[in-house]
Design a protein around this motif. Structure first.
Motif, PDB file in Angstrom:
ATOM      1  N   VAL A   1     -28.543  -0.681  20.532  1.00  0.00           N
ATOM      2  CA  VAL A   1     -27.560   0.163  21.054  1.00  0.00           C
ATOM      3  C   VAL A   1     -28.577   0.829  21.953  1.00  0.00           C
ATOM      4  CG1 VAL A   1     -26.499   2.335  20.777  1.00  0.00           C
ATOM      5  CG2 VAL A   1     -25.974   0.484  19.216  1.00  0.00           C
ATOM      6  N   LEU A   2     -29.542   1.208  22.095  1.00  0.00           N
ATOM      7  CA  LEU A   2     -30.658   2.036  22.059  1.00  0.00           C
ATOM      8  C   LEU A   2     -31.350   0.936  23.608  1.00  0.00           C
ATOM      9  CD1 LEU A   2     -32.579   4.179  19.836  1.00  0.00           C
ATOM     10  CD2 LEU A   2     -30.765   4.997  21.567  1.00  0.00           C
ATOM     11  N   LEU A   3     -31.053   0.146  23.167  1.00  0.00           N
ATOM     12  CA  LEU A   3     -32.058  -0.457  25.248  1.00  0.00           C
ATOM     13  C   LEU A   3     -30.637  -1.393  25.803  1.00  0.00           C
ATOM     14  CD1 LEU A   3     -33.563  -2.616  26.253  1.00  0.00           C
ATOM     15  CD2 LEU A   3     -33.688  -4.035  24.039  1.00  0.00           C
ATOM     16  N   ARG A   4     -29.897  -1.526  25.153  1.00  0.00           N
ATOM     17  CA  ARG A   4     -28.170  -1.202  26.272  1.00  0.00           C
ATOM     18  C   ARG A   4     -28.156   0.116  26.773  1.00  0.00           C
ATOM     19  NH1 ARG A   4     -24.754  -2.321  22.363  1.00  0.00           N
ATOM     20  NH2 ARG A   4     -24.992  -4.258  21.862  1.00  0.00           N
ATOM     21  N   CYS A   5     -27.983   1.180  26.067  1.00  0.00           N
ATOM     22  CA  CYS A   5     -27.857   2.515  27.393  1.00  0.00           C
ATOM     23  C   CYS A   5     -29.102   2.016  28.167  1.00  0.00           C
ATOM     24  CB  CYS A   5     -27.705   3.309  25.934  1.00  0.00           C
ATOM     25  SG  CYS A   5     -28.050   4.415  27.431  1.00  0.00           S
ATOM     26  N   LEU A   6     -30.396   2.120  27.980  1.00  0.00           N
ATOM     27  CA  LEU A   6     -31.461   2.252  28.754  1.00  0.00           C
ATOM     28  C   LEU A   6     -31.336   0.665  30.105  1.00  0.00           C
ATOM     29  CD1 LEU A   6     -34.162   2.659  26.264  1.00  0.00           C
ATOM     30  CD2 LEU A   6     -33.538   4.066  27.868  1.00  0.00           C
ATOM     31  N   LEU A   7     -31.272  -0.101  29.200  1.00  0.00           N
ATOM     32  CA  LEU A   7     -30.592  -0.819  30.775  1.00  0.00           C
ATOM     33  C   LEU A   7     -29.702  -0.914  31.736  1.00  0.00           C
ATOM     34  CD1 LEU A   7     -30.950  -4.276  28.975  1.00  0.00           C
ATOM     35  CD2 LEU A   7     -32.767  -3.876  30.637  1.00  0.00           C
TER      36      LEU A   7
ATOM     37  N   TYR B   1     -25.915  11.562  26.773  1.00  0.00           N
ATOM     38  CA  TYR B   1     -26.352  12.654  27.862  1.00  0.00           C
ATOM     39  C   TYR B   1     -26.967  11.618  28.808  1.00  0.00           C
ATOM     40  CZ  TYR B   1     -25.943  17.366  26.441  1.00  0.00           C
ATOM     41  OH  TYR B   1     -25.189  18.424  25.675  1.00  0.00           O
ATOM     42  N   LEU B   2     -27.758  10.105  28.415  1.00  0.00           N
ATOM     43  CA  LEU B   2     -28.170   9.049  28.835  1.00  0.00           C
ATOM     44  C   LEU B   2     -27.379   8.050  29.669  1.00  0.00           C
ATOM     45  CD1 LEU B   2     -30.520   7.377  27.497  1.00  0.00           C
ATOM     46  CD2 LEU B   2     -30.953   8.991  28.969  1.00  0.00           C
ATOM     47  N   GLU B   3     -25.790   8.514  29.882  1.00  0.00           N
ATOM     48  CA  GLU B   3     -24.899   7.916  30.180  1.00  0.00           C
ATOM     49  C   GLU B   3     -24.431   8.840  31.715  1.00  0.00           C
ATOM     50  OE1 GLU B   3     -22.322   6.600  27.632  1.00  0.00           O
ATOM     51  OE2 GLU B   3     -23.042   5.356  26.695  1.00  0.00           O
ATOM     52  N   VAL B   4     -24.835   9.914  31.480  1.00  0.00           N
ATOM     53  CA  VAL B   4     -24.011  11.267  32.444  1.00  0.00           C
ATOM     54  C   VAL B   4     -25.016  10.885  33.655  1.00  0.00           C
ATOM     55  CG1 VAL B   4     -22.760  13.347  32.992  1.00  0.00           C
ATOM     56  CG2 VAL B   4     -22.236  12.042  30.985  1.00  0.00           C
ATOM     57  N   LYS B   5     -24.406  11.500  34.156  1.00  0.00           N
ATOM     58  CA  LYS B   5     -25.283  11.885  36.542  1.00  0.00           C
ATOM     59  C   LYS B   5     -26.314  13.512  35.399  1.00  0.00           C
ATOM     60  CE  LYS B   5     -24.351   8.056  38.354  1.00  0.00           C
ATOM     61  NZ  LYS B   5     -23.993   7.657  40.299  1.00  0.00           N
ATOM     62  N   ASP B   6     -26.912  13.551  36.395  1.00  0.00           N
ATOM     63  CA  ASP B   6     -27.390  14.905  36.380  1.00  0.00           C
ATOM     64  C   ASP B   6     -28.237  14.467  38.160  1.00  0.00           C
ATOM     65  OD1 ASP B   6     -27.498  17.754  36.470  1.00  0.00           O
ATOM     66  OD2 ASP B   6     -29.412  17.178  34.626  1.00  0.00           O
ATOM     67  N   PRO B   7     -27.035  15.060  39.116  1.00  0.00           N
ATOM     68  CA  PRO B   7     -28.089  15.308  40.258  1.00  0.00           C
ATOM     69  C   PRO B   7     -27.749  16.211  41.002  1.00  0.00           C
ATOM     70  CG  PRO B   7     -25.739  15.223  40.621  1.00  0.00           C
ATOM     71  CD  PRO B   7     -25.586  14.716  39.612  1.00  0.00           C
ATOM     72  N   PRO B   8     -29.260  16.678  41.478  1.00  0.00           N
ATOM     73  CA  PRO B   8     -30.304  15.797  42.229  1.00  0.00           C
ATOM     74  C   PRO B   8     -31.709  15.479  41.406  1.00  0.00           C
ATOM     75  CG  PRO B   8     -30.250  17.549  43.674  1.00  0.00           C
ATOM     76  CD  PRO B   8     -29.153  18.351  41.671  1.00  0.00           C
ATOM     77  N   GLU B   9     -32.105  16.765  40.642  1.00  0.00           N
ATOM     78  CA  GLU B   9     -33.323  16.539  40.125  1.00  0.00           C
ATOM     79  C   GLU B   9     -32.967  15.602  38.537  1.00  0.00           C
ATOM     80  OE1 GLU B   9     -35.656  17.671  41.253  1.00  0.00           O
ATOM     81  OE2 GLU B   9     -34.732  18.196  42.991  1.00  0.00           O
ATOM     82  N   GLU B  10     -31.648  15.257  38.401  1.00  0.00           N
ATOM     83  CA  GLU B  10     -31.371  14.771  36.811  1.00  0.00           C
ATOM     84  C   GLU B  10     -32.301  14.845  36.043  1.00  0.00           C
ATOM     85  OE1 GLU B  10     -29.129  11.641  36.392  1.00  0.00           O
ATOM     86  OE2 GLU B  10     -28.954  11.503  38.285  1.00  0.00           O
ATOM     87  N   ILE B  11     -32.529  16.460  35.575  1.00  0.00           N
ATOM     88  CA  ILE B  11     -33.257  17.100  34.604  1.00  0.00           C
ATOM     89  C   ILE B  11     -32.587  16.627  32.709  1.00  0.00           C
ATOM     90  CG2 ILE B  11     -33.694  19.145  33.310  1.00  0.00           C
ATOM     91  CD1 ILE B  11     -33.105  20.600  36.129  1.00  0.00           C
ATOM     92  N   SER B  12     -31.684  16.670  33.059  1.00  0.00           N
ATOM     93  CA  SER B  12     -31.121  15.764  31.891  1.00  0.00           C
ATOM     94  C   SER B  12     -31.209  14.384  31.026  1.00  0.00           C
ATOM     95  CB  SER B  12     -28.946  16.296  31.035  1.00  0.00           C
ATOM     96  OG  SER B  12     -29.045  17.400  31.967  1.00  0.00           O
TER      97      SER B  12
ATOM     98  N   GLU C   1     -28.476  10.284  17.929  1.00  0.00           N
ATOM     99  CA  GLU C   1     -28.592   8.862  18.585  1.00  0.00           C
ATOM    100  C   GLU C   1     -27.334   9.279  19.640  1.00  0.00           C
ATOM    101  OE1 GLU C   1     -26.716   4.759  18.166  1.00  0.00           O
ATOM    102  OE2 GLU C   1     -27.515   6.217  15.999  1.00  0.00           O
ATOM    103  N   ARG C   2     -26.323   9.845  19.277  1.00  0.00           N
ATOM    104  CA  ARG C   2     -25.005  10.016  19.883  1.00  0.00           C
ATOM    105  C   ARG C   2     -25.740  11.305  21.034  1.00  0.00           C
ATOM    106  NH1 ARG C   2     -22.384  11.174  14.832  1.00  0.00           N
ATOM    107  NH2 ARG C   2     -22.389  13.345  15.099  1.00  0.00           N
ATOM    108  N   VAL C   3     -25.775  11.969  20.778  1.00  0.00           N
ATOM    109  CA  VAL C   3     -26.591  12.949  21.567  1.00  0.00           C
ATOM    110  C   VAL C   3     -27.176  12.726  22.560  1.00  0.00           C
ATOM    111  CG1 VAL C   3     -27.611  14.763  22.798  1.00  0.00           C
ATOM    112  CG2 VAL C   3     -25.869  15.512  20.567  1.00  0.00           C
ATOM    113  N   VAL C   4     -28.333  11.386  22.663  1.00  0.00           N
ATOM    114  CA  VAL C   4     -29.101  10.798  23.349  1.00  0.00           C
ATOM    115  C   VAL C   4     -28.571   9.460  24.471  1.00  0.00           C
ATOM    116  CG1 VAL C   4     -30.530   9.048  23.915  1.00  0.00           C
ATOM    117  CG2 VAL C   4     -31.262  10.567  22.391  1.00  0.00           C
ATOM    118  N   LEU C   5     -27.483   9.332  23.596  1.00  0.00           N
ATOM    119  CA  LEU C   5     -26.704   8.017  24.322  1.00  0.00           C
ATOM    120  C   LEU C   5     -25.900   8.835  25.388  1.00  0.00           C
ATOM    121  CD1 LEU C   5     -26.027   5.539  21.330  1.00  0.00           C
ATOM    122  CD2 LEU C   5     -27.328   5.310  23.429  1.00  0.00           C
TER     123      LEU C   5
END
Length: 578
Positions: free
Chosen positions: A506-512, A470-481, A464-468
């Motif tokens: 927690v997960l829903l807040r991150c996805l929104l 990695y989803l919060e950090v941008k990875d342009p331009p392809e957003e592979i991460s 859960e900590r890893v997913v949150l």
């Protein structure tokens, strides 16, 4: 060695005579001694002239001139000078091929040792092979059964080794440094000439020599060094050029045609019907003198030839040679240079994929491989980690069944090696800040979660900590991460759905937050934005399913004035599942 001693003795006698008075006993004795010695001195001097003449004839320069004259005479007999269109002389008027090959070997070895220009000599040899009659080129000079073939094999093997020696790569002085490009300056032209000679010989074999069954062993004897030479020079390395690579590829293709091999794998492994026509063992014999921890680094081409041969061989042809293939693979794997380490991991992974698990578990080989590859998870080289994670994924199956395939158990499941690897991967992912490594970890994590199945519940808190993160950090331009972590979230939700309800908030807040960020980011391409929005919607739908509709009630709290109409449509699609 005798001449200086005789001269010294004569000088002493002459000095004593000159110092003696006339009529003395010493002078009379010396006269009698010279008279008695005179015939022996004459015989000695005549023999000495013959010895000196022979020594003069045996000088390397004279020997080379004599051999050059014999070869030129032979080429003239074969009508290679001015009348090349005429029919060559019959083979019975030519000397035995073994005698000529012996002379050629001496000339080529002399040229290689003394760094003389051997291009003209190699050109003459090529002309000889192209114009000569195949019956003469592959004729046995001995009448005794079997002896002539052995003599012919020895002669051709020696000449081919001497030819290859003319284009041999320089050796590093130590095992730490590498040679500069200037050290290989003369190698491509020499390799091109040698490749042309060997190609001509193999083409002549295909024209007539290969039809004789009694000569099948001859090709198997000369094929290994030719294969090693061609592989050395058709790779894109510092010692090759476009012309030498093309010539080496033509040589390799001529070798395959001469032996009737379909491809390189067939050349090395042979047929599966029991007929031993593979040359992998003989190729390893050629490489064996340098396949040790003290000398393998001194020749730059050795590791590439070894890796090429290993990667061509598949199951079941690899297992019989496993004791000879593992040592150098482990040496490459343990090397401090990343390029050598990557090559070693690639070789070990190929061994794991093409060797039965029982053979790997024998003699504790699998444990050695596991420890050798597992340590790379603590390095910072992205390419090495990527190869190590892929290798470990296959190697773990040698020790244990995938946790996802294990049935229900009354007792608590014990941690396994899959847990050990996943634990280290998650630990590295939490602290990793390099973009390249984050992408590699995100791509590999999905495969390990699929392998773990429901056993991933042991690692949910860290996941859960890893997913949150990695989803919060941008990875342009392809957003592979981000895309890979959305797939990880979906797979984690499917496998461990009974324990996901408590993590919905927690997960829903991150996805929104992710969807709002993506919908307002103008730097993203339309295709990447579409993928992120679709994957986010799919993740929300899975969370809603495992929480029995709780996500729909949470989405009612979203302020529609802060969201675009496109985002609201995605949210509606996510809750309805359409």
């Amino acid at each position: 060695s005798i001449l200086p001693k005789c001269a010294s003795s004569l000088e002493r006698q002459v000095a004593l005579v000159s110092l003696s008075p006339p009529g003395s006993f010493r002078r009379k004795h010396a006269v009698l001694w010279f008279v008695a010695l005179r015939p022996h001195v004459s015989t000695f001097l005549s023999n000495l002239d013959e010895v000196l003449l022979r020594m003069k004839e045996d000088r390397p320069e004279s020997l080379q001139a004599d051999l050059r004259m014999k070869l030129s005479s032979l080429l003239h007999d074969l009508h290679l000078s001015s009348s090349s269109s005429e029919t060559p002389l019959p083979s019975h008027r030519l000397p035995p091929i073994t005698e000529l090959l012996s002379l050629l070997q001496e000339k080529l070895i002399y040229a290689a040792l003394h760094s003389t220009d051997s291009s003209s000599l190699i050109g003459q040899v090529e002309q000889l092979f192209r114009a000569a009659d195949p019956d003469w080129l592959f004729s046995q000079s001995s009448d005794r059964q079997g002896c002539g073939l052995v003599e012919l094999q020895t002669a051709y093997s020696s000449v081919i080794s001497a030819l290859i020696g003319c284009a041999a790569l320089p050796i590093c002085e130590d095992d730490c440094s590498s040679l500069s490009a200037a050290a290989y300056q003369s190698i491509p032209s020499r390799a091109t000439a040698v490749s042309a000679v060997l190609t001509a010989l193999l083409e002549k074999w295909s024209d007539g020599g290969g039809a004789r069954e009694d000569l099948s062993d001859l090709l198997l004897a000369v094929a290994p060094p030719i294969c090693v030479f061609s592989v050395t020079h058709f790779q894109d390395q510092a010692w090759t050029r476009a012309t030498s690579r093309m010539a080496a590829r033509r040589l390799h293709e001529a070798l395959l045609r001469a032996g009737g091999w379909r491809d390189s794998a067939h050349l090395l492994m042979g047929d599966k019907d029991g007929e031993d026509r593979g040359i992998l063992g003989r190729v390893l014999d050629v490489l064996q003198p340098q396949l040790n921890k003290d000398s393998w680094q001194r020749c730059e081409a050795l590791k590439f030839v070894f890796a090429w041969a290993l990667l061509q061989v598949s199951r079941p042809g690899l297992s019989p040679h496993l004791p000879r293939l593992l040592p150098l693979s482990l040496l490459l794997n343990d090397h401090y240079k990343p390029e050598n380490c990557m090559l070693g991991v690639r070789c070990l992974h190929h061994i794991v994929q093409n060797t039965p698990a029982a053979d790997l578990r024998q003699f504790n080989r699998a444990e050695v491989l596991y420890q050798a590859v597992f340590k790379h998870l603590h390095t910072s080289e992205a390419a090495v980690i990527q190869l190590a994670l892929a290798c470990l994924l296959d190697l773990l199956l040698v020790f244990e069944k995938p946790p996802s395939l294990l049935g229900p158990s009354q007792s608590r499941r014990k941690p396994c090696r899959h847990d050990d690897v996943l634990r280290v991967v998650l630990t590295n992912m939490e602290a990793e800040h390099k973009v390249e490594l984050r992408r590699i970890y995100a791509s590999a994590l999905l495969l390990y979660i699929e392998r773990m199945g429901v056993a991933v519940c042991r690692h949910l808190q860290r996941l859960e900590r890893v997913v949150l993160g990695y989803l919060e950090v941008k990875d342009p331009p392809e957003e592979i991460s981000r895309l890979k972590m959305l797939e990880v979230l979906q797979k984690m939700t499917r496998e461990a759905w009974p324990r996901m309800e408590r993590r919905v908030d927690v997960l829903l807040r991150c996805l929104l937050r992710l969807m709002v960020d993506v919908s307002s980011d103008s730097r993203l391409s339309d295709s990447v934005r579409q993928q992120l929005m679709d994957q986010s919607s799919a993740s929300i739908h899975l969370l809603d399913t495992c929480s029995y509709g709780r996500v729909q009630h949470l989405l009612l709290q979203v302020d529609s004035s802060c969201c675009s109409s496109q985002l609201l449509r995605y949210l509606a699609t996510a809750t309805t599942g359409r």
